[in-house]
Design a protein around this motif. Structure first.
Motif: not given
Length: 172
Positions: A134, A143, A146, A150
């Motif tokens: 990131e 993004r 994410w 993650r």
């Protein structure tokens, strides 16, 4: 199959445009280094492409006769050169905007295989530690998803690759 029969822009009701007449798909590849640190393979998009200069995953338009996973693997092999074999499908993420859909498939490899750009759409292809991803200028759509990716990758690193299956709808 007609090569590229899905190429083209779709206009959504909000006026935005998305690439892929039949939707689009991408492949997020995960592996760990010898120390056990998780990495993802990211693509630095060439400046002339949509959202050029940002980092994301290899992917693109789905053709009419392809499943989303077939499209993701084909697009990966078009945009990235390297040995994509022995991968394990860990899960998928779906963004369904009614008239258009993007599917991301999370796969793992047993080792951090060397990869390099496979065509002019990729300026660079690089293994990036999950915790550092990131910090890159990520493609906005990537993004926005994410945080979930993650979180799922943290579970993979704890449980070991190939033992968990993820599936999420990322609809707004």
């Amino acid at each position: 199959m007609q090569h590229g029969d899905g190429n083209g822009w779709v206009q959504l009701p909000d006026g935005s445009h998305r690439w892929g007449l039949y939707g689009a798909a991408g492949l997020l590849v995960y592996s760990s280094d010898p120390a056990g640190t998780g990495h993802v393979l990211l693509q630095h998009r060439a400046g002339w492409t949509h959202m050029g200069g940002t980092w994301g995953i290899p992917g693109g338009a789905r053709n009419l006769d392809e499943s989303p996973l077939e499209a993701a693997v084909r697009e990966f092999r078009e945009e990235v050169t390297g040995d994509l074999v022995d991968y394990t499908l860990l899960g998928s993420y779906e963004l369904d905007l009614e008239r258009w859909r993007y599917d991301t498939f999370l796969v793992s490899l047993p080792a951090m295989t060397p990869f390099r750009p496979g065509n002019a759409e990729s300026e660079d292809v690089r293994w990036v530690a999950v915790e550092e991803a990131e910090s890159l200028p990520l493609m906005p759509a990537f993004r926005s998803s994410w945080q979930w990716v993650r979180e799922d990758l943290r579970q993979v690193s704890v449980s070991g690759t190939g033992t968990s299956a993820f599936g999420r709808s990322l609809n707004p």
